[in-house]
Design an enzyme around this catalytic site. Structure first.
Site, PDB file in Angstrom:
ATOM      1  N   TYR A 164       0.857  -1.201   0.000  1.00  0.00           N
ATOM      2  CA  TYR A 164       0.000   0.000   0.000  1.00  0.00           C
ATOM      3  C   TYR A 164       0.888   1.245   0.000  1.00  0.00           C
ATOM      4  CZ  TYR A 164      -3.501  -3.398   1.559  1.00  0.00           C
ATOM      5  OH  TYR A 164      -4.324  -4.489   1.670  1.00  0.00           O
ATOM      6  N   TRP A 206      -3.664   6.328   2.572  1.00  0.00           N
ATOM      7  CA  TRP A 206      -5.028   5.794   2.676  1.00  0.00           C
ATOM      8  C   TRP A 206      -5.803   6.586   3.726  1.00  0.00           C
ATOM      9  CZ3 TRP A 206      -2.346   2.733  -0.465  1.00  0.00           C
ATOM     10  CH2 TRP A 206      -3.036   1.842  -1.300  1.00  0.00           C
ATOM     11  N   ASP A 231      -6.726   4.831   7.357  1.00  0.00           N
ATOM     12  CA  ASP A 231      -5.434   4.496   7.960  1.00  0.00           C
ATOM     13  C   ASP A 231      -4.798   5.750   8.561  1.00  0.00           C
ATOM     14  OD1 ASP A 231      -5.976   2.571   5.694  1.00  0.00           O
ATOM     15  OD2 ASP A 231      -4.205   1.597   6.526  1.00  0.00           O
ATOM     16  N   ASP A 277     -12.885  -4.629   2.915  1.00  0.00           N
ATOM     17  CA  ASP A 277     -13.021  -4.839   1.470  1.00  0.00           C
ATOM     18  C   ASP A 277     -13.642  -6.164   1.059  1.00  0.00           C
ATOM     19  OD1 ASP A 277     -11.305  -2.775   2.038  1.00  0.00           O
ATOM     20  OD2 ASP A 277      -9.900  -3.228   0.436  1.00  0.00           O
ATOM     21  N   ARG A 292      -5.825 -13.288   0.148  1.00  0.00           N
ATOM     22  CA  ARG A 292      -6.372 -12.138  -0.574  1.00  0.00           C
ATOM     23  C   ARG A 292      -7.702 -12.491  -1.249  1.00  0.00           C
ATOM     24  NH1 ARG A 292      -4.334  -7.320   0.638  1.00  0.00           N
ATOM     25  NH2 ARG A 292      -5.217  -6.646  -1.333  1.00  0.00           N
ATOM     26  N   TYR A 332      -8.490 -12.259   4.124  1.00  0.00           N
ATOM     27  CA  TYR A 332      -8.891 -10.881   4.214  1.00  0.00           C
ATOM     28  C   TYR A 332     -10.339 -10.631   4.627  1.00  0.00           C
ATOM     29  CZ  TYR A 332      -6.816  -6.614   2.667  1.00  0.00           C
ATOM     30  OH  TYR A 332      -6.235  -5.404   2.631  1.00  0.00           O
ATOM     31  N   GLU A 380      -0.524  -6.727   9.502  1.00  0.00           N
ATOM     32  CA  GLU A 380      -1.761  -6.111   9.020  1.00  0.00           C
ATOM     33  C   GLU A 380      -2.965  -6.655   9.798  1.00  0.00           C
ATOM     34  OE1 GLU A 380      -2.282  -6.685   4.842  1.00  0.00           O
ATOM     35  OE2 GLU A 380      -3.955  -5.264   4.706  1.00  0.00           O
TER      36      GLU A 380
HETATM   37  C1  GLC Z   1      -7.027  -2.758   2.726  1.00  0.00           C
HETATM   38  C2  GLC Z   1      -8.060  -2.679   3.833  1.00  0.00           C
HETATM   39  C3  GLC Z   1      -8.434  -1.237   4.071  1.00  0.00           C
HETATM   40  C4  GLC Z   1      -7.183  -0.411   4.339  1.00  0.00           C
HETATM   41  C5  GLC Z   1      -6.116  -0.629   3.267  1.00  0.00           C
HETATM   42  C6  GLC Z   1      -4.782  -0.010   3.639  1.00  0.00           C
HETATM   43  O1  GLC Z   1      -7.519  -2.330   1.518  1.00  0.00           O
HETATM   44  O2  GLC Z   1      -9.166  -3.453   3.551  1.00  0.00           O
HETATM   45  O3  GLC Z   1      -9.336  -1.112   5.126  1.00  0.00           O
HETATM   46  O4  GLC Z   1      -7.493   0.926   4.440  1.00  0.00           O
HETATM   47  O5  GLC Z   1      -5.906  -1.997   3.085  1.00  0.00           O
HETATM   48  O6  GLC Z   1      -4.349  -0.475   4.880  1.00  0.00           O
END
Ligand code: GLC
Length: 438
Positions: free
Chosen positions: A33, A37, A40, A169, A202, A355, A399
């Site tokens: 990532y 975000w 986050d 998600d 995933r 996930y 995570e």
């Molecule tokens: C995933 C999670 C989401 C989060 C992102 C970054 O997409 O589902 O909630 O914001 O990761 O951590």
């Protein structure tokens, strides 16, 4: 666990935030990532507030740079390019000043702002009021967007148009609705996530195609909220989202006493009433939980997930509700090494490593414990917080965690897990702080 180990972990948590800093904003984790975000960053800001309120403001200010003119705060702000993530800016095709995604995420921003403001005032940070004043306006604009764009029919519930907006998600809560979404895409899919983490953790490919079908659909609407609302093949009035929005509204009401006009104060009070009334109607005594509403089929979302308890962050439950919820939460924790699973083990959808289908997220526990404490369930709140802290001390800043084994999964050196560690470690030993305290 002795104090020395705890001290070491605290240092590690700070080191993760420093390492994931890309210039005033924090990536959730490197590579998997690589951008900013939305929710986050709100959690991370609350972590920074404990030791560096100036940096905490920066996190929110950089997120607000991504805010659209209509008030939406996008789920990703692409401040700087990276080729380790899909779908990148070219797939979203949005037209903001800086590249962003076209959907949003849970509005923890308002909660974080109150938290950061209070920490900054306590620390005597110069210029705190001015910074809060600007961010308060950003938050207010985003809340107005939520009600206008995502509750146009005045249900008192805000809807998600994409599972990624929920923050959960890949939750089983979306399975029935997502199955109606075609798996065809005009975008060529180049998944990057499964190159960083094992595919078994995933989302499955077919679901991923549906996720991208939705992105294609909304991009074709020019990201116009009304056109999206009219053509959305996925539309769920989500109790988790509504609860977070309602709670953030309560926090903004508090800030508005100092930073708002009298019109803004009454606007926020109306918003709060509309959302809390909408949420209260989603209670189902026979299930001991709240349920989301599928706005396309008109049916309740029956899948049990953590979202069903999230209204605790916004509502004051009556005794019968509180008893039912705490008993149900205890049932979900039974037999688990770490609670609370995002899907309970008795559900056919339970997958402890995949996930959002069972694993434990530290930030989910953060919110749930906050809601339990707000509703007088201090012991259970502390147990959940302590369990989270211990899971992190054992497995690291992952995570998420397998509830049946405590194993750390997904990405590592995760920013919000580091922030959650710092906050929950303090809260779990702390006396009850009451409603609205974050
Ligand atoms: C995933 C999670 C989401 C989060 C992102 C970054 O997409 O589902 O909630 O914001 O990761 O951590």
């Amino acid at each position: 666990m002795n104090d020395m180990t705890r001290f070491d972990r605290e240092g590690e948590a700070r080191a993760i935030l420093a390492r994931n800093d890309r210039g005033g904003y924090t990536v959730p984790t490197d590579r998997l990532y690589p951008f900013q975000w939305n929710w986050d960053s709100a959690f991370v800001a609350m972590g920074f507030a404990l030791f560096d309120p100036d940096r905490a403001y920066r996190e929110l200010e950089r997120l607000a740079e991504g805010q659209w003119d209509d008030g939406m705060i996008p789920h990703i702000v692409f401040h700087a390019p990276s080729d380790t993530y899909f779908p990148g800016p070219e797939v979203w095709g949005t037209r903001h000043r800086i590249a962003t995604s076209g959907i949003t995420q849970p509005p923890v921003f308002g909660m974080a702002l109150r938290h950061v403001h209070e920490a900054a005032v306590k620390a005597g940070l110069p210029g705190a009021d001015e910074r809060t004043r600007v961010l308060f306006q950003a938050a207010l604009r985003s809340h107005r967007w939520w009600l206008r764009a995502r509750d146009p029919e005045g249900l008192g519930l805000v809807a998600i148009l994409h599972p990624w907006e929920s923050g959960s998600d890949n939750s089983p809560a979306w399975d029935v609705a997502l199955a109606r979404v075609p798996a065809t895409t005009t975008t060529v899919i180049r998944r990057k996530d499964t190159g960083h983490v094992d595919a078994s953790m995933r989302p499955r490919d077919e679901d991923y195609q549906r996720f991208i079908h939705l992105v294609d659909t909304y991009r074709d609407c020019g990201w116009d909220p009304q056109r999206q609302w009219a053509s959305a093949p996925f539309k769920i009035a989500d109790v988790q989202m509504t609860a977070i929005l309602a709670r953030a509204t309560a926090d903004l009401m508090h800030l508005a006493e100092t930073f708002g006009t009298s019109e803004e104060r009454s606007e926020l009070a109306d918003m709060h009433q509309r959302l809390t009334e909408g949420l209260a109607r989603r209670w189902r005594l026979e299930l001991s939980r709240f349920v989301s509403l599928d706005l396309i089929s008109g049916e309740d979302v029956e899948a049990p997930t953590q979202a069903c308890f999230m209204p605790l962050v916004a509502l004051h439950l009556d005794d019968a509700q509180r008893g039912a919820v705490t008993t149900e939460i205890e049932r979900w924790r039974q037999g688990m090494v770490v609670g609370l699973p995002t899907t309970p083990a008795f559900s056919p959808a339970f997958e402890p490593k995949r996930y959002w289908r069972g694993p434990v997220w530290a930030v989910v526990n953060w919110l749930l414990a906050d809601g339990l404490r707000m509703n007088g369930a201090e012991d259970l709140a502390c147990q959940i917080e302590r369990g989270t802290v211990q899971a992190i001390e054992r497995a690291g800043f992952c995570e998420y965690f397998d509830p049946t084994t405590g194993e750390g999964l997904g990405g590592d050196s995760f920013s919000w897990t580091a922030a959650a560690y710092m906050v929950l470690r303090r809260r779990s030993g702390a006396p009850a702080t009451g409603a609205g305290a974050t």
